[in-house]
Design a protein around this motif. Structure first.
Motif, PDB file in Angstrom:
ATOM      1  N   SER A  35      57.081  53.373  -7.480  1.00 28.31           N
ATOM      2  CA  SER A  35      58.211  53.362  -6.544  1.00 28.31           C
ATOM      3  C   SER A  35      59.160  52.233  -6.919  1.00 28.31           C
ATOM      4  O   SER A  35      58.738  51.095  -7.140  1.00 28.31           O
ATOM      5  N   GLY A  37      62.980  50.375  -6.081  1.00 29.29           N
ATOM      6  CA  GLY A  37      64.067  50.194  -5.136  1.00 29.29           C
ATOM      7  C   GLY A  37      65.297  49.602  -5.806  1.00 29.29           C
ATOM      8  O   GLY A  37      65.176  48.783  -6.729  1.00 29.29           O
ATOM      9  N   ALA A 193      54.590  58.430  -2.114  1.00 31.16           N
ATOM     10  CA  ALA A 193      54.439  57.408  -3.143  1.00 31.16           C
ATOM     11  C   ALA A 193      53.120  57.533  -3.904  1.00 31.16           C
ATOM     12  O   ALA A 193      52.994  57.047  -5.025  1.00 31.16           O
ATOM     13  N   ILE A 208      62.365  49.219   1.179  1.00 27.59           N
ATOM     14  CA  ILE A 208      61.836  49.028  -0.171  1.00 27.59           C
ATOM     15  C   ILE A 208      60.795  47.912  -0.248  1.00 27.59           C
ATOM     16  O   ILE A 208      60.393  47.512  -1.338  1.00 27.59           O
ATOM     17  N   CYS A 211      57.881  48.739  -2.466  1.00 23.41           N
ATOM     18  CA  CYS A 211      58.132  49.254  -3.817  1.00 23.41           C
ATOM     19  C   CYS A 211      57.412  48.420  -4.877  1.00 23.41           C
ATOM     20  O   CYS A 211      57.251  47.201  -4.742  1.00 23.41           O
ATOM     21  N   ILE A 214      61.722  46.158  -7.574  1.00 21.72           N
ATOM     22  CA  ILE A 214      63.054  46.248  -6.984  1.00 21.72           C
ATOM     23  C   ILE A 214      64.046  45.659  -7.977  1.00 21.72           C
ATOM     24  O   ILE A 214      63.801  44.578  -8.542  1.00 21.72           O
ATOM     25  N   ASN A 227      58.879  42.442  -7.407  1.00 23.95           N
ATOM     26  CA  ASN A 227      58.535  43.040  -6.124  1.00 23.95           C
ATOM     27  C   ASN A 227      59.219  42.260  -4.998  1.00 23.95           C
ATOM     28  O   ASN A 227      59.887  41.247  -5.240  1.00 23.95           O
TER      29      ASN A 227
END
Length: 241
Positions: A35, A37, A193, A208, A211, A214, A227
């Protein structure tokens, strides 16, 4: 198909008639089944960047690579078949829940198994079965007027999942929701996810927080990555958001 990673190499883009580039020499990678962001102030370039990944905009310079294969005019449609898109505002039409989830599929060709599976992942199946008078055959009304914002959003997520895309893009998909409703949508996102590659444009950073990575954009540049907690520790701009 995305099996390993999506790479953007030296991507730059300017809108016609503008002198200032919207994106400048963007380099990043998105690993499959993670995932990701995109965060930044309005006008930072995050939506433009995602539109390039979706193939809606063509970069002025640079390459988009999927497992080392360049996305070009010849294979763009094949790439786009892997993508599901969830906008901020879900457009439902005055028909059944099932037909809104299987959007664009002729009624006789709709797979109810796929409809229900998508609804379960989107965390809306129990609501449909318990609360709607004719469950999946309930008419939602013009623009989904009989449903709340969170319910419409989760049907939008189910719609994006119906064709089982490998990559799911959420474009500020919770920005118009209150906190309690947003939590219900988060549960749906957490379900996804585990099985998909997620790309999320963030309006609120809570979207997010979970995530894997990012990317923080400012004036068309990536100015930080990591992160949520790493960026909170290292980036004053991220803290401002």
């Amino acid at each position: 198909n995305l099996k390993k990673q999506l790479e953007l190499k030296n991507i730059s883009f300017s809108y016609p008639g503008t002198q200032k580039p919207t994106l400048k020499n963007i380099n990043l990678e998105i690993k499959a089944n993670t995932s990701v962001g995109f965060a930044g102030m309005t006008g930072s370039g995050k939506t433009t960047l995602v539109n390039i990944i979706l193939g809606l905009l063509k970069p002025d310079t640079g390459l988009i690579l999927v497992d080392g294969i360049e996305i070009n005019d010849e294979n763009l449609l094949t790439w786009q078949r892997n993508l599901g898109y969830i906008p901020q505002d879900i457009n439902l039409y005055d028909d059944t829940v099932a037909q809104n989830i299987a959007f664009g599929v002729p009624k006789k060709d709709i797979s109810m198994d796929k409809v229900k599976e998508a609804a379960m992942i989107a965390n809306i199946h129990d609501f449909i079965k318990r609360e709607l008078p004719q469950d999946y055959e309930t008419i939602v009304g013009e623009k989904g007027i009989r449903l709340s914002g969170g319910q419409r959003q989760r049907i939008g997520i189910a719609r994006a999942l119906y064709h089982n895309p490998l990559i799911l893009v959420l474009d500020e998909a919770t920005s118009s929701l209150d906190s309690a409703t947003e939590n219900e949508v988060f549960k749906a996102i957490e379900n996804i996810a585990k099985k998909k590659t997620l790309i999320i444009i963030a309006h609120r950073l809570t979207t997010i927080e979970g995530c894997d990575i990012i990317y923080l954009l400012e004036n068309g540049n990536i100015i930080g990555s990591g992160n949520y907690h790493e960026l909170m520790d290292s980036s004053a701009q991220f803290k401002k958001l």
